[in-house]
Design a protein around this motif. Structure first.
Motif, short mmCIF file in Angstrom:
data_model
loop_
_atom_site.label_atom_id
_atom_site.label_comp_id
_atom_site.label_asym_id
_atom_site.label_seq_id
_atom_site.Cartn_x
_atom_site.Cartn_y
_atom_site.Cartn_z
N GLY A 180 33.03 23.29 50.31
CA GLY A 180 33.27 24.11 51.49
C GLY A 180 34.35 23.56 52.40
O GLY A 180 35.01 24.30 53.13
N ASP A 181 34.54 22.24 52.38
CA ASP A 181 35.58 21.61 53.20
C ASP A 181 36.92 21.59 52.51
O ASP A 181 37.96 21.38 53.15
CB ASP A 181 35.18 20.17 53.55
CG ASP A 181 33.95 20.12 54.45
OD1 ASP A 181 33.74 21.07 55.23
OD2 ASP A 181 33.20 19.13 54.37
N ALA A 182 36.92 21.78 51.19
CA ALA A 182 38.16 21.69 50.42
C ALA A 182 38.80 23.04 50.14
O ALA A 182 40.01 23.15 49.97
CB ALA A 182 37.89 20.96 49.10
N GLU A 183 37.98 24.10 50.10
CA GLU A 183 38.49 25.41 49.73
C GLU A 183 38.91 26.21 50.96
O GLU A 183 38.45 25.99 52.07
CB GLU A 183 37.41 26.19 48.95
CG GLU A 183 37.02 25.58 47.63
CD GLU A 183 38.08 25.75 46.56
OE1 GLU A 183 39.14 26.35 46.85
OE2 GLU A 183 37.86 25.29 45.43
N THR A 184 39.81 27.16 50.72
CA THR A 184 40.24 28.11 51.75
C THR A 184 40.00 29.53 51.24
O THR A 184 39.73 29.74 50.05
CB THR A 184 41.74 27.94 52.06
OG1 THR A 184 42.50 28.28 50.87
CG2 THR A 184 42.05 26.50 52.46
N ASP A 185 40.10 30.51 52.12
CA ASP A 185 39.93 31.89 51.69
C ASP A 185 40.93 32.24 50.60
O ASP A 185 40.60 32.96 49.64
CB ASP A 185 40.10 32.84 52.88
CG ASP A 185 38.94 32.74 53.87
OD1 ASP A 185 37.86 32.24 53.47
OD2 ASP A 185 39.11 33.16 55.02
N GLU A 186 42.14 31.74 50.73
CA GLU A 186 43.17 32.03 49.74
C GLU A 186 42.83 31.39 48.39
O GLU A 186 42.97 32.03 47.33
CB GLU A 186 44.52 31.52 50.22
CG GLU A 186 45.67 31.80 49.25
CD GLU A 186 47.01 31.31 49.77
OE1 GLU A 186 48.00 31.39 49.02
OE2 GLU A 186 47.06 30.82 50.92
N SER A 187 42.36 30.16 48.41
CA SER A 187 42.07 29.47 47.15
C SER A 187 40.89 30.10 46.43
O SER A 187 40.87 30.19 45.20
CB SER A 187 41.83 27.98 47.39
OG SER A 187 40.64 27.75 48.12
N VAL A 188 39.87 30.54 47.18
CA VAL A 188 38.72 31.13 46.50
C VAL A 188 39.07 32.49 45.92
O VAL A 188 38.56 32.87 44.85
CB VAL A 188 37.48 31.22 47.42
CG1 VAL A 188 37.02 29.84 47.83
CG2 VAL A 188 37.72 32.10 48.62
N ARG A 189 39.95 33.23 46.57
CA ARG A 189 40.37 34.52 45.99
C ARG A 189 41.21 34.30 44.74
O ARG A 189 41.13 35.09 43.79
CB ARG A 189 41.14 35.35 47.03
CG ARG A 189 40.24 35.88 48.14
CD ARG A 189 40.88 36.97 48.96
NE ARG A 189 39.90 37.54 49.88
CZ ARG A 189 39.05 38.50 49.57
NH1 ARG A 189 39.04 39.00 48.35
NH2 ARG A 189 38.19 38.96 50.45
N GLU A 190 41.98 33.25 44.72
CA GLU A 190 42.73 32.91 43.52
C GLU A 190 41.78 32.55 42.38
O GLU A 190 41.95 32.99 41.23
CB GLU A 190 43.69 31.74 43.80
CG GLU A 190 44.51 31.34 42.59
CD GLU A 190 45.45 30.18 42.90
OE1 GLU A 190 46.06 29.65 41.95
OE2 GLU A 190 45.57 29.81 44.09
N THR A 191 40.75 31.76 42.71
CA THR A 191 39.74 31.40 41.70
C THR A 191 39.02 32.64 41.20
O THR A 191 38.80 32.79 39.99
CB THR A 191 38.72 30.41 42.30
OG1 THR A 191 39.39 29.21 42.67
CG2 THR A 191 37.62 30.09 41.29
N LEU A 192 38.67 33.53 42.10
CA LEU A 192 37.99 34.77 41.71
C LEU A 192 38.86 35.56 40.73
O LEU A 192 38.36 36.05 39.70
CB LEU A 192 37.68 35.62 42.94
CG LEU A 192 37.05 36.98 42.65
CD1 LEU A 192 35.68 36.82 42.01
CD2 LEU A 192 36.95 37.81 43.94
N GLY A 193 40.14 35.67 41.02
CA GLY A 193 41.04 36.41 40.14
C GLY A 193 41.12 35.81 38.75
O GLY A 193 41.10 36.53 37.75
#
Length: 273
Positions: free
Chosen positions: A214-227
């Motif tokens: 939770g401290d390492a991820e950002t909204d942008e990074s999680v959406r990239e992972t989701l994709g």
């Protein structure tokens, strides 16, 4: 309307988390009384309020699944209040550490999550088994991950494998006594991936330190992972938490009366059986 779990008593361990909350809401929505257990009462109360607002029944208890005496007492309290335990679902996470090869991280980071998973799952299943065996019926469930080993997955894949081994043995031991054992397998649920910025029980290891996801991820990074995850599925989407809850309801219901020692594949075709 006929409810699949009407009159059933269900304990959900880790009921304040993404998967645990979804399963608890689904159980209650199908008529079960949901006993919510976990370490953080505030978030458990939020799940319970959502269940009650929808017309369901829920009770809350602050319980650490690594505390055997506390889990045993909670199970005994549930039996005293309800007459017996019909369903148990362990959705607790165990502090997995990812981000490096197992041989490149300190031994404690590689092994402690696996030990925690085995201990926590063993404690909860033993506690509920007493009531289930006595009554000659019951269903134990959990949720694991699915797929081939991936680089830098750390202790996670090892913990999943250990838990599945435990559940297969429990199915063998308890099947003759009327107890079924099954689980969900997933490569990730859409909402839990998007909620990764809230994680505090999964960690990354790098340069000698661990950092909560939770401290390492950002909204942008999680959406990239989701994709990336969605692109790897046949359906080009990840399953939802509502689908996880529905699958757990099926496994807990009489419709799955012949199902034990196995899992439901909730990978949207990312992994083929």
């Amino acid at each position: 309307m006929i409810m699949l779990l009407a009159g059933k008593t269900a304990i959900v361990y880790g009921a304040a988390g993404f998967v645990g909350g979804a399963v608890a809401r689904a159980f209650a929505g199908e008529g079960a009384t949901a006993y919510l257990a976990g370490r953080t009462k505030r978030t458990l109360d939020q799940v319970a309020e959502a269940i009650r607002s929808a017309g369901g029944a829920a009770e809350v208890a602050q319980v650490d699944v690594l505390d055997e005496a506390a889990v045993d007492q909670h199970a005994a309290d549930v039996v005293a209040a309800s007459g017996g335990i019909d369903i148990a679902f362990n959705a607790v996470t165990f502090g997995d550490v990812q981000g490096a090869a197992l041989v490149d991280m300190p031994l404690t980071h590689a092994t402690q999550p696996v030990i925690n998973a085995l201990r926590g799952q063993s404690i909860t299943t033993r506690a509920v088994a007493r009531s289930m065996v006595e009554r000659g019926q019951g269903v134990m469930m959990t949720c694991t991950g699915y797929g081939t080993p991936s680089p830098d997955l750390g202790s996670t894949m090892v913990a999943w494998t250990v838990v599945e081994g435990l559940y297969r043995q429990l199915a063998c031991d308890l099947g003759p006594k009327g107890v079924r054992v099954a689980w969900l397998r997933t490569g990730g649920f859409r909402e839990s991936i998007l909620g990764a910025t809230e994680y505090d029980s999964l960690h990354y290891y790098s340069d000698g330190d661990i950092t909560a996801v939770g401290d390492a991820e950002t909204d942008e990074s999680v959406r990239e992972t989701l994709g990336l995850l969605e692109d790897g599925t046949m359906l080009k989407r990840l399953p939802t938490l509502a689908e996880a809850g529905a699958a757990a309801v099926y496994l807990a219901s009489d419709h799955a009366g012949g199902v034990t020692a196995t899992a439901i594949n909730l990978t949207a075709g990312a992994t083929v059986d």
